[in-house]
Design a protein around this motif. Structure first.
Motif, PDB file in Angstrom:
ATOM      1  N   LEU A 110       0.818  -1.213   0.000  1.00 50.33           N
ATOM      2  CA  LEU A 110       0.000   0.000   0.000  1.00 50.33           C
ATOM      3  C   LEU A 110       0.854   1.268   0.000  1.00 50.33           C
ATOM      4  O   LEU A 110       0.425   2.320  -0.451  1.00 50.33           O
ATOM      5  CB  LEU A 110      -0.950  -0.005   1.206  1.00 50.33           C
ATOM      6  N   HIS A 113       2.581   1.108  -3.857  1.00 47.46           N
ATOM      7  CA  HIS A 113       1.630   1.074  -4.978  1.00 47.46           C
ATOM      8  C   HIS A 113       2.223   0.435  -6.215  1.00 47.46           C
ATOM      9  O   HIS A 113       2.345   1.081  -7.265  1.00 47.46           O
ATOM     10  CB  HIS A 113       1.170   2.509  -5.339  1.00 47.46           C
ATOM     11  N   GLY A 115       1.068  -1.547  -8.394  1.00 47.11           N
ATOM     12  CA  GLY A 115       0.244  -1.741  -9.587  1.00 47.11           C
ATOM     13  C   GLY A 115      -0.295  -0.458 -10.180  1.00 47.11           C
ATOM     14  O   GLY A 115      -0.899  -0.461 -11.252  1.00 47.11           O
ATOM     15  N   LEU A 116      -0.061   0.687  -9.506  1.00 47.28           N
ATOM     16  CA  LEU A 116      -0.594   1.954 -10.000  1.00 47.28           C
ATOM     17  C   LEU A 116       0.062   2.331 -11.326  1.00 47.28           C
ATOM     18  O   LEU A 116       1.268   2.199 -11.487  1.00 47.28           O
ATOM     19  CB  LEU A 116      -0.348   3.079  -8.996  1.00 47.28           C
ATOM     20  N   TYR A 229       6.898  -4.246  -8.133  1.00 48.94           N
ATOM     21  CA  TYR A 229       6.274  -5.383  -7.441  1.00 48.94           C
ATOM     22  C   TYR A 229       7.357  -6.254  -6.817  1.00 48.94           C
ATOM     23  O   TYR A 229       7.286  -6.637  -5.644  1.00 48.94           O
ATOM     24  CB  TYR A 229       5.435  -6.183  -8.452  1.00 48.94           C
ATOM     25  N   VAL A 323      -2.317  -6.431  -3.590  1.00 50.75           N
ATOM     26  CA  VAL A 323      -2.301  -4.980  -3.809  1.00 50.75           C
ATOM     27  C   VAL A 323      -1.995  -4.685  -5.287  1.00 50.75           C
ATOM     28  O   VAL A 323      -2.647  -3.857  -5.922  1.00 50.75           O
ATOM     29  CB  VAL A 323      -1.243  -4.306  -2.909  1.00 50.75           C
ATOM     30  N   PHE A 324      -1.037  -5.402  -5.819  1.00 50.63           N
ATOM     31  CA  PHE A 324      -0.625  -5.198  -7.207  1.00 50.63           C
ATOM     32  C   PHE A 324      -1.787  -5.442  -8.174  1.00 50.63           C
ATOM     33  O   PHE A 324      -2.094  -4.607  -9.032  1.00 50.63           O
ATOM     34  CB  PHE A 324       0.535  -6.166  -7.505  1.00 50.63           C
ATOM     35  N   ALA A 326      -5.033  -5.612  -7.455  1.00 46.96           N
ATOM     36  CA  ALA A 326      -6.132  -4.666  -7.209  1.00 46.96           C
ATOM     37  C   ALA A 326      -5.850  -3.344  -7.920  1.00 46.96           C
ATOM     38  O   ALA A 326      -6.716  -2.805  -8.616  1.00 46.96           O
ATOM     39  CB  ALA A 326      -6.302  -4.448  -5.711  1.00 46.96           C
ATOM     40  N   GLU A 327      -4.626  -2.856  -7.772  1.00 45.25           N
ATOM     41  CA  GLU A 327      -4.295  -1.561  -8.399  1.00 45.25           C
ATOM     42  C   GLU A 327      -4.256  -1.664  -9.918  1.00 45.25           C
ATOM     43  O   GLU A 327      -4.732  -0.781 -10.630  1.00 45.25           O
ATOM     44  CB  GLU A 327      -2.951  -1.058  -7.855  1.00 45.25           C
ATOM     45  N   GLY A 330      -7.698  -1.640 -11.086  1.00 49.97           N
ATOM     46  CA  GLY A 330      -8.498  -0.514 -10.627  1.00 49.97           C
ATOM     47  C   GLY A 330      -9.503  -0.831  -9.521  1.00 49.97           C
ATOM     48  O   GLY A 330     -10.574  -0.242  -9.463  1.00 49.97           O
ATOM     49  N   TYR A 331      -9.188  -1.774  -8.661  1.00 49.85           N
ATOM     50  CA  TYR A 331     -10.072  -2.074  -7.523  1.00 49.85           C
ATOM     51  C   TYR A 331      -9.613  -1.302  -6.284  1.00 49.85           C
ATOM     52  O   TYR A 331      -8.426  -1.042  -6.114  1.00 49.85           O
ATOM     53  CB  TYR A 331     -10.032  -3.564  -7.163  1.00 49.85           C
ATOM     54  N   GLN A 332     -10.575  -0.990  -5.416  1.00 46.36           N
ATOM     55  CA  GLN A 332     -10.245  -0.328  -4.156  1.00 46.36           C
ATOM     56  C   GLN A 332     -10.202  -1.375  -3.047  1.00 46.36           C
ATOM     57  O   GLN A 332     -11.143  -2.159  -2.912  1.00 46.36           O
ATOM     58  CB  GLN A 332     -11.358   0.709  -3.855  1.00 46.36           C
TER      59      GLN A 332
END
Ligand code: ASP
Length: 421
Positions: A110, A113, A115-116, A229, A323-324, A326-327, A330-332
Motif C-alpha cells: 500500500l 503502490h 500496480g498503479l 512489485y 495490492v498489485f 487490485a491496483e 483498478g479495484y479499491q
C-alpha cells in the motif's frame, strides 16, 4: 572436526556454483542465438536434465525421511504431553508469524503502490492454469488420511505427518512389545540420513544447472516491467527474515541472531537455488542438529511440519500480489478486504505445498476471497521464478527460527554446539 570441514567446503562450493550458474545463464541468454542448440540441447536438455535430476534425488528422500524421522521423533519425545506442548507452541508460532508476514506485505504494497499506472490493456495476459482451490472445511479434513499409502504416493505431507506422529506415540507406549518395529524405523532413519549426505555431495552440480537454466530463460529484461512489485516483495521478505525473525529469536532465546543467520545461510542458499521447501528438510534438520545444537527430537517434527504449513515468504508474495492486482485492475481495497486477505493468505500458506510455484496456485484462493480477478496471476507469472527462490529461503528460515526457539525453551538444545564456530 572432519565432518565440519566437509560441510563448510560443501556450502562454499554450493555458493560458488550459484554465482557461476548465474553468470553462465546470463552468458547463454545474451550470448547465444536462439535455436536448436541453445534451446533444445543446452537449456531444455543438459541444464534441465541435470538440474531437475538433482531436485528429484532430493525429492526422493523426502517422504521416507519425513516418515522415519517423525516416527523416531515422536517415539523419542515419548510422552504425549511434551509432544502436545511442542505441537501447540509450534503451530501458534507458525500461524502468528504468517499473519504478521501478510500484514507487512500489505503495508509495503500500500505504500509502494506497485500496480498503479499499470495499463492492464497493454500487458499481455497469458492463459493461467489455476487448479480448483480447496475450501477451508476440506483443507481441515484432508489432514486425516483416508489411506496413508495414497498420501505417501501423492506426497501429501499433512496426512503423513499425522499418521507418523500417531505411529511414533504408539511405539513409545508399546515399548519392548514393538521393539522390532522401533528398531526398523530407527535404522531406516539412519539410512535416509546417510543417503541425504550422499545426495548433497551432488548439490554444487545440481545448483549450477538449476540457476544457469533460470537465468538463461529469464535474463534481465523479464524483470524490468514488474520491478516495483518485485522490490516490494523483496523488501517485505527482508523485513520478515532479518528483522522479525531475528528479534523474536533474540527476545525468546537470547541467542545471537547474526550467528544464527551465518550458520543457517547454506540452507537458505539451497532453498533459494531449488525453490523447494520440501527438498530442504533433510539439510535443515542436519544443520540445526550439527551447527545449532537443536535436538532432532524437536526438529524432526517441527521442520517437516513447517515445510508443509508454514510459508511466510509465500504469504508475503500473496499479500503484495493482492495490492498489485487490485491496483492494476483498478479495484479499491477496503479494510475488510485487507483483513480477509490476512486470514486467507495464512490459510493458503497451510495449503501451499513446499514445491516450486505452488504459491501462485494458492494465490487464486486469496484473490477470489476478496473478489479480485484471478487472471491477475498471469501478470506476475513471468517473474515469479526469482521471487519463488527468495520466498522459499524465507519460508524455511521461519521454520528453523521457530524450531530453535521451541528447542531452547524445551531444553532440547546444546548451547555449546551453537557457540562453536
Ligand atoms: N516454492 C515455495 C516453497 O517450496 C512454495 C511457493 O511459494 O510456491 O516453499
Amino acid at each position: 572436526m572432519a565432518e565440519e570441514k566437509r560441510t563448510i567446503g560443501l556450502s562454499t562450493k554450493i555458493f560458488i556454483s550459484l554465482l557461476l550458474g548465474a553468470a553462465a545463464g546470463i552468458a547463454v541468454n545474451y550470448g547465444l542465438p536462439s535455436g536448436y542448440f541453445k534451446d533444445t540441447i543446452l537449456v531444455n536438455g543438459i541444464l534441465y536434465v541435470i538440474g531437475n535430476g538433482f531436485i528429484r534425488l532430493m525429492q526422493m528422500l523426502v517422504i521416507p525421511l519425513v516418515m522415519c524421522s517423525l516416527i523416531c521423533g515422536a517415539m523419542a519425545i515419548g510422552d504425549t504431553k511434551t509432544l502436545g506442548k511442542v505441537g501447540v507452541k509450534t503451530l501458534g508460532f507458525y500461524l502468528v508469524t504468517t499473519a504478521l508476514a501478510v500484514g507487512i506485505a500489505l503495508t509495503i504494497g500500500l505504500l509502494v503502490h506497485p500496480g498503479l499506472g499499470l495499463n492492464i490493456d497493454i500487458v499481455e495476459t497469458s492463459e493461467v492454469a489455476v487448479s480448483e482451490s480447496t475450501g477451508f472445511a476440506d483443507t481441515l479434513l484432508n489432514i486425516i488420511p483416508k489411506n496413508v499409502f495414497a498420501s505417501m504416493a501423492n506426497g501429501d505431507m499433512l496426512p503423513i505427518i499425522v499418521f507418523s506422529v500417531f505411529v511414533g506415540i504408539l511405539l513409545a507406549k508399546l515399548g519392548s512389545r514393538a521393539k522390532t518395529v522401533s528398531n526398523f524405523f530407527a535404522q531406516f532413519n539412519d539410512i535416509m540420513m546417510e543417503m541425504t549426505m550422499s545426495v548433497m555431495e551432488l548439490a554444487p552440480i545440481g545448483v549450477f544447472c538449476m540457476i544457469a537454466k533460470t537465468f538463461s530463460t529469464i535474463g534481465f529484461d523479464a524483470f524490468l516491467p514488474m520491478i516495483k512489485y518485485m522490490l516490494s516483495v523483496i523488501a517485505a521478505l527482508a523485513i520478515q527474515c532479518f528483522i522479525i525473525y531475528q528479534v523474536l529469536l533474540f527476545l525468546l532465546t537470547r541467542l545471537n541472531p547474526t550467528k544464527f543467520i551465518r550458520k543457517f545461510f547454506p540452507v537458505m542458499q539451497f532453498a533459494f537455488s531449488t525453490s523447494t521447501s520440501n527438498a530442504t528438510i533433510p539439510l535443515s534438520i542436519d544443520t540445526l542438529d550439527h551447527k545449532m545444537g537443536v535436538s532432532r527430537k524437536i526438529s524432526s517434527f517441527t521442520i517437516p511440519l513447517g515445510a508443509t504449513i508454514n510459508m511466510d515468504g509465500t504469504a508475503i508474495m500473496q499479500g503484495v500480489a493482492v495490492v498489485f492486482v487490485a491496483e492494476a485492475y483498478g479495484y479499491q481495497l477496503t479494510p475488510t478486504m485487507l483483513l480477509t486477505v490476512i486470514a486467507t493468505a495464512t490459510l493458503a500458506s497451510i495449503g501451499t505445498a513446499g514445491v516450486p510455484s505452488v504459491g501462485l496456485v494458492t494465490l487464486a484462493m486469496v484473490l477470489t476471497s476478496v473478489g479480485l480477478p484471478t487472471e491477475g496471476i498471469a501478470l506476475i507469472m513471468g517473474i515469479d521464478r526469482i521471487l519463488d527462490m527468495l520466498r522459499t529461503a524465507v519460508n524455511i528460515t521461519g521454520d528453523a527460527v521457530c524450531t530453535t526457539i521451541v528447542a531452547k525453551q524445551e531444553g532440547d538444545f546444546d548451547i555449546d554446539v551453537f557457540n562453536k564456530d
